[in-house]
Design an enzyme around this catalytic site. Structure first.
Site, PDB file in Angstrom:
ATOM      1  CG  HIS A 217      -1.913   0.967   1.400  1.00 33.17           C
ATOM      2  ND1 HIS A 217      -1.665   2.260   1.772  1.00 33.17           N
ATOM      3  CD2 HIS A 217      -3.249   0.886   1.230  1.00 33.17           C
ATOM      4  CE1 HIS A 217      -2.804   2.941   1.830  1.00 33.17           C
ATOM      5  NE2 HIS A 217      -3.783   2.120   1.498  1.00 33.17           N
TER       6      HIS A 217
ATOM      7  CG  ASP B  47       0.546  -2.226   6.227  1.00 35.03           C
ATOM      8  OD1 ASP B  47      -0.410  -2.362   7.005  1.00 35.03           O
ATOM      9  OD2 ASP B  47       0.466  -1.610   5.155  1.00 35.03           O
TER      10      ASP B  47
ATOM     11  CE  LYS C 106      -7.380  -0.091   6.302  1.00 36.47           C
ATOM     12  NZ  LYS C 106      -8.056   0.191   5.034  1.00 36.47           N
TER      13      LYS C 106
ATOM     14  CD  GLN D  78      -6.810  -4.587   4.256  1.00 36.12           C
ATOM     15  OE1 GLN D  78      -7.721  -5.326   4.633  1.00 36.12           O
ATOM     16  NE2 GLN D  78      -7.046  -3.364   3.835  1.00 36.12           N
TER      17      GLN D  78
HETATM   18  N1  PMP Z   1      -1.832  -0.676   4.536  1.00 33.85           N
HETATM   19  C1  PMP Z   1      -2.753  -1.466   3.987  1.00 33.85           C
HETATM   20  C2  PMP Z   1      -2.366  -2.848   3.560  1.00 33.85           C
HETATM   21  C3  PMP Z   1      -4.068  -1.012   3.842  1.00 33.85           C
HETATM   22  O1  PMP Z   1      -4.986  -1.794   3.294  1.00 33.85           O
HETATM   23  C4  PMP Z   1      -4.397   0.294   4.289  1.00 33.85           C
HETATM   24  C5  PMP Z   1      -5.802   0.837   4.128  1.00 33.85           C
HETATM   25  N2  PMP Z   1      -6.365   0.626   2.872  1.00 33.85           N
HETATM   26  C6  PMP Z   1      -3.392   1.070   4.849  1.00 33.85           C
HETATM   27  C7  PMP Z   1      -2.120   0.559   4.961  1.00 33.85           C
HETATM   28  C8  PMP Z   1      -3.661   2.463   5.328  1.00 33.85           C
HETATM   29  O2  PMP Z   1      -4.582   2.454   6.357  1.00 33.85           O
HETATM   30  P1  PMP Z   1      -5.156   3.845   6.920  1.00 33.85           P
HETATM   31  O3  PMP Z   1      -5.785   4.535   5.758  1.00 33.85           O
HETATM   32  O4  PMP Z   1      -6.134   3.435   7.953  1.00 33.85           O
HETATM   33  O5  PMP Z   1      -3.986   4.589   7.452  1.00 33.85           O
END
Ligand code: PMP
Length: 416
Positions: A122, A199, A225, A202
């Site tokens: 991400h 990270d 999440k 997920q």
């Molecule tokens: N890493 C991953 C793998 C994600 O799926 C997400 C959210 N889509 C994030 C980081 C970022 O999360 P946030 O927007 O809550 O900071």
């Protein structure tokens, strides 16, 4: 026995309609819905306990502080952190990773050092490392994605051999669903003397995660999440790595002594929580963790594997569909990214919305992966959680069939 209908009854939003039909919420990788106990925790805090934490001796201040610290202890236990002190409350995964970049990497990285990440990250676990490399003179290298959507580990030892100081990788891809072998990678990184950031955005919401078992130094995740509110997340930091971190933000709450000329820092985790924290949301995240704990994360994972298997089976009826993700469901989360012939993912998403089905379309904040490795401008993505059902997968597939009928053969070609 996992009773999904009983679970659903706890989520008020799941009984609403959109566009005159029942909501089918399949955008859980973006954010999850909230069960009644989480909503109640927010209301209870503001109706009965609201006060600033760690500063007052009056009853409300003590209640708020106690509840806030209890929430920290719940989150720590949920990921098996050695102590609540190893958990720092932040806004979200993005802030957690930036905290590590600002408080650890900025202090530790030197020219010639190496940061190792992967091609499936991400943006939140890529862009901060691009910046850290640029500002420190370190080099950023990426583990490649293999053709089966897993990480290609054949380069790992070579990447780790030259001055690797940090490995920053996702535990579970929000685009592919790929669950990465974080424990094996952490072992290899340790042997090379590198710290590891996982990270967990997920993974923590969807499967049992044990930081001591993984052996990682940092684990970043978002409350929203995992049934919690938006605006709160957590960063786990191992005791060793904590010693190597300077402050991130400076100001009130994170200090021990202040003179006009200088300041010293409070011990962790306070050292990293400058200013008034997000007390209500942290407490409600504690309620979310209670809820997940009562369901059992192994049961949640099992439910999602079954649902993903069912979805992939049903997708076979859609000749025009191409899905992106590992075939082995033991290393895949409940995420199904797909293309549907020549229909643009945004059109798919809009057409599905008219049937009450909420999915995501786009690059999913993983532009390099989607554009350069999947070689498409965007994908559509259905993502499941603990309250989704096979009937909802059926609704998704029916809506996709209607979408194909609507767009007609002229627009629909199997992608080359
Ligand atoms: N890493 C991953 C793998 C994600 O799926 C997400 C959210 N889509 C994030 C980081 C970022 O999360 P946030 O927007 O809550 O900071």
């Amino acid at each position: 026995m996992y009773d999904v209908e009983r679970v659903r009854a706890d989520f008020p939003i799941l009984s609403r309609e959109v566009n005159g039909v029942p909501l089918v919420y399949l955008d859980n990788a973006a954010t999850s819905q909230k069960p009644a106990p989480v909503i109640a925790a927010l209301v209870d805090y503001y109706e009965r306990h609201n006060a600033n934490v760690h500063r007052g001796a009056h009853a409300l201040a003590v209640e708020a502080t106690t509840a806030y610290e209890e929430a920290r202890a719940k989150v720590a236990a949920f990921i098996n952190a050695p102590s609540p002190e190893n958990v720092i409350f932040v806004r979200n995964t993005t802030e957690a990773i930036n905290l590590v970049a600002g408080a650890w990497a900025a202090e530790r990285l030197r020219p010639g050092d190496r940061i190792v990440s992967t091609e499936i990250e991400h943006h939140s676990n890529l862009v901060p490392w691009q910046h850290a490399a640029r500002t420190s003179g370190a080099e950023l290298r990426l583990l490649a994605m293999a053709d089966d959507y897993t990480l290609d580990l054949s380069d790992l030892d070579a990447l780790l051999s030259a001055n690797a100081r940090l490995v920053a990788l996702t535990h579970s891809s929000n685009v592919l669903g790929t669950i990465t072998p974080v424990k094996a990678i952490t072992d290899a990184a340790r042997r090379a003397g590198a710290r590891v950031l996982v990270d967990g955005a997920q993974s923590v919401p969807h499967l049992p995660v044990d930081v001591q078992d993984i052996g990682c130094d940092f684990l970043a995740f978002s409350g929203h999440k995992m049934l919690g509110p938006m605006g709160v997340g957590a960063l786990y930091v191992s005791p060793d790595a904590m010693e190597e971190m300077g402050p991130f933000l400076r100001g009130g709450e994170m200090v021990l002594e202040v003179t006009y000329a200088d300041a010293s820092w409070a011990p962790p985790p306070m050292k990293f929580e400058a200013g008034t924290p997000n007390v209500a949301d942290a407490i409600a995240l504690g309620a979310a963790v209670d809820y997940l704990g009562a369901l059992g994360m192994a049961n949640v994972r099992e439910h999602e594997i079954a649902l993903t298997a069912y979805a992939l089976e049903r997708f076979r009826e859609l000749e025009e569909a191409e899905t992106y993700g590992p075939a082995d469901l033991s290393i895949r989360g409940g995420v199904v990214s797909f293309s549907l012939g020549g229909v643009h993912p945004h059109d798919i998403s809009q057409a599905l919305d008219s049937c009450g089905v909420a999915i995501r379309a786009g690059h999913h904040c993983a532009m390099p992966l989607v554009r350069s490795r999947l070689n498409v401008p965007a994908t559509a993505r259905a993502s499941f959680y603990l309250y989704n059902t096979e009937a909802e997968v059926d609704a998704l597939v029916s809506a996709l069939k209607r979408t194909l009928e609507y767009f007609g053969d002229a627009d629909v070609r199997k992608p080359r």
